[in-house]
Design an enzyme around this catalytic site. Structure first.
Site, PDB file in Angstrom:
ATOM      1  N   HIS A  42       7.384   5.588   1.272  1.00 17.49           N
ATOM      2  CA  HIS A  42       8.091   4.404   0.767  1.00 17.49           C
ATOM      3  C   HIS A  42       8.963   4.771  -0.439  1.00 17.49           C
ATOM      4  O   HIS A  42      10.106   4.323  -0.549  1.00 17.49           O
ATOM      5  CB  HIS A  42       7.089   3.326   0.308  1.00 17.49           C
ATOM      6  CG  HIS A  42       6.212   2.774   1.386  1.00 17.49           C
ATOM      7  ND1 HIS A  42       4.856   3.016   1.429  1.00 17.49           N
ATOM      8  CD2 HIS A  42       6.484   1.979   2.456  1.00 17.49           C
ATOM      9  CE1 HIS A  42       4.334   2.383   2.474  1.00 17.49           C
ATOM     10  NE2 HIS A  42       5.293   1.753   3.111  1.00 17.49           N
ATOM     11  N   TYR A  48       0.872  -1.187   0.000  1.00 15.08           N
ATOM     12  CA  TYR A  48       0.000   0.000   0.000  1.00 15.08           C
ATOM     13  C   TYR A  48       0.907   1.235   0.000  1.00 15.08           C
ATOM     14  O   TYR A  48       0.850   2.076   0.899  1.00 15.08           O
ATOM     15  CB  TYR A  48      -0.978  -0.002   1.180  1.00 15.08           C
ATOM     16  CG  TYR A  48      -2.272   0.729   0.827  1.00 15.08           C
ATOM     17  CD1 TYR A  48      -3.306   0.061   0.178  1.00 15.08           C
ATOM     18  CD2 TYR A  48      -2.425   2.088   1.078  1.00 15.08           C
ATOM     19  CE1 TYR A  48      -4.457   0.719  -0.192  1.00 15.08           C
ATOM     20  CE2 TYR A  48      -3.571   2.760   0.706  1.00 15.08           C
ATOM     21  CZ  TYR A  48      -4.594   2.060   0.070  1.00 15.08           C
ATOM     22  OH  TYR A  48      -5.730   2.733  -0.308  1.00 15.08           O
ATOM     23  N   GLN A  53      11.803   0.924  15.671  1.00 14.61           N
ATOM     24  CA  GLN A  53      12.172  -0.127  14.714  1.00 14.61           C
ATOM     25  C   GLN A  53      13.610   0.079  14.244  1.00 14.61           C
ATOM     26  O   GLN A  53      14.395  -0.875  14.155  1.00 14.61           O
ATOM     27  CB  GLN A  53      11.196  -0.080  13.537  1.00 14.61           C
ATOM     28  CG  GLN A  53      11.524  -1.004  12.391  1.00 14.61           C
ATOM     29  CD  GLN A  53      10.361  -1.125  11.435  1.00 14.61           C
ATOM     30  OE1 GLN A  53       9.439  -1.895  11.657  1.00 14.61           O
ATOM     31  NE2 GLN A  53      10.380  -0.345  10.367  1.00 14.61           N
TER      32      GLN A  53
HETATM   33  P1  AMP Z   1       5.453  -0.111   6.215  1.00 14.58           P
HETATM   34  O1  AMP Z   1       5.019  -0.520   4.847  1.00 14.58           O
HETATM   35  O2  AMP Z   1       4.496   0.757   6.929  1.00 14.58           O
HETATM   36  O3  AMP Z   1       5.991  -1.271   7.038  1.00 14.58           O
HETATM   37  O4  AMP Z   1       6.715   0.834   5.991  1.00 14.58           O
HETATM   38  C1  AMP Z   1       7.840   0.378   5.259  1.00 14.58           C
HETATM   39  C2  AMP Z   1       8.986   1.315   5.520  1.00 14.58           C
HETATM   40  O5  AMP Z   1       8.620   2.640   5.121  1.00 14.58           O
HETATM   41  C3  AMP Z   1       9.328   1.403   7.031  1.00 14.58           C
HETATM   42  O6  AMP Z   1      10.751   1.458   7.158  1.00 14.58           O
HETATM   43  C4  AMP Z   1       8.675   2.687   7.441  1.00 14.58           C
HETATM   44  O7  AMP Z   1       9.333   3.295   8.537  1.00 14.58           O
HETATM   45  C5  AMP Z   1       8.848   3.520   6.185  1.00 14.58           C
HETATM   46  N1  AMP Z   1       7.872   4.606   6.175  1.00 14.58           N
HETATM   47  C6  AMP Z   1       6.539   4.516   6.478  1.00 14.58           C
HETATM   48  N2  AMP Z   1       5.969   5.730   6.431  1.00 14.58           N
HETATM   49  C7  AMP Z   1       6.960   6.618   6.123  1.00 14.58           C
HETATM   50  C8  AMP Z   1       6.995   8.025   5.934  1.00 14.58           C
HETATM   51  N3  AMP Z   1       5.910   8.781   6.079  1.00 14.58           N
HETATM   52  N4  AMP Z   1       8.179   8.592   5.618  1.00 14.58           N
HETATM   53  C9  AMP Z   1       9.303   7.834   5.471  1.00 14.58           C
HETATM   54  N5  AMP Z   1       9.335   6.492   5.622  1.00 14.58           N
HETATM   55  C10 AMP Z   1       8.180   5.892   5.950  1.00 14.58           C
END
Ligand code: AMP
Length: 278
Positions: free
Chosen positions: A35, A30, A151
């Site tokens: 990302h 998503y 994390q």
């Molecule tokens: P997720 O799909 O939510 O597990 O996120 C995947 C990666 O994207 C993780 O390392 C998150 O910390 C990073 N991420 C999620 N939201 C953001 C954001 N707004 N800005 C930068 N990185 C993000």
């Protein structure tokens, strides 16, 4: 861009050029601008870039949160193709956790506080799946958002402790124009909740303004967050923490590096945000 589900296919592509440097961006799909900012940085710093898309069931402490986690795999793949990604891993839960699976990774002290205290088993799930991702891709660097500050701290500790030859690269949080941190969960905010959801960011800005102005009393800073979140009828603060950014333990007086982090629900959707003060 190549897309595979099986471990052997990822390994085959990864080792076609053994000396190439790989960057890895683990995601749960998503995809949004946050990302893609990680992907762009990985592309700038490595010969090849891999992305994993896997909604990892073992890091959810809440069954309905897992069931409601949004997916849009075709759009995700189109975004990654447009960004210039080389390889995407889309394992199924059966591939990631085959029958007889029984090995987990526990980072002990750093997972006791904050999100670890609020979400039982969350970081065991994260550390275990990220170990599997790093072992499969063996990337030179792996990119993670500072939005999930704990994390980052947990994974940095893990790669040192387990001699994993990957640098964990923290990346800044991307935000919507009103300051709401981009998140896949934002899609679940209804319009009324979405309108109030920037209160986490606004409360962090208020804290930053006060610290910059010389405020040192943590009780005053905490009250600012409680007031800003409390002013929004659909928002409820779960916790706000002023912690040592290295140990993630609560501070009893202001010192640096400081991590101000919080979780709040807005319209029933759980959101997190943080500012790091070096
Ligand atoms: P997720 O799909 O939510 O597990 O996120 C995947 C990666 O994207 C993780 O390392 C998150 O910390 C990073 N991420 C999620 N939201 C953001 C954001 N707004 N800005 C930068 N990185 C993000």
């Amino acid at each position: 861009m190549e897309v595979y589900a099986e471990v052997d296919d990822i390994r085959r592509v990864r080792w076609a050029e053994p000396l190439a440097s790989w960057g890895l961006v683990p995601t749960m799909g998503y995809l949004h601008g946050g990302h893609i900012s990680l992907v762009e940085r990985a592309i700038a710093e490595n010969d090849y870039v891999g992305v994993s898309i896997f909604v990892n069931p073992t890091q959810f402490d809440n069954e309905s949160d897992l069931e409601k986690y949004p997916t849009k795999i075709e759009d995700d793949l189109a975004m990654l193709r447009a960004a210039g990604v080389d390889l995407v891993w889309t394992p199924t839960p059966q591939i990631m956790y085959p029958p007889h699976f029984q090995t987990t990774v526990d980072v002990t002290a750093l997972t006791q506080t904050l999100e670890g205290a609020a979400r039982d088993g969350h970081f065991r799930g994260v550390a275990t799946v990220v170990t599997k991702l790093l072992n499969t891709f063996q990337p030179r660097r792996a990119y993670f958002g500072q939005k999930d500050a704990q994390q980052v701290a947990v994974l940095k500790r893990m790669v040192v402790d387990l001699n994993i030859n990957t640098e964990i690269v923290p990346c800044e949080t991307l935000r919507e124009p009103d300051g709401l941190a981009m998140s896949s969960r934002n899609a679940r905010l209804d319009p009324a909740a979405r309108a109030q959801a920037s209160c986490l960011y606004r409360s962090l800005l208020a804290v930053k303004g006060s610290i910059d102005g010389g405020e040192t009393d943590l009780a005053v800073l905490r009250a600012m967050v409680e007031e800003t979140i409390g002013a929004e009828p659909l928002a409820g603060l779960e916790y706000v923490s002023f912690s040592d950014a290295n140990t993630l333990l609560d501070l009893d007086k202001l010192s640096f590096p400081l991590l101000v982090s919080m979780a709040a629900t807005v319209g029933g959707i759980r959101l997190i945000d943080n500012f790091l003060f070096e």
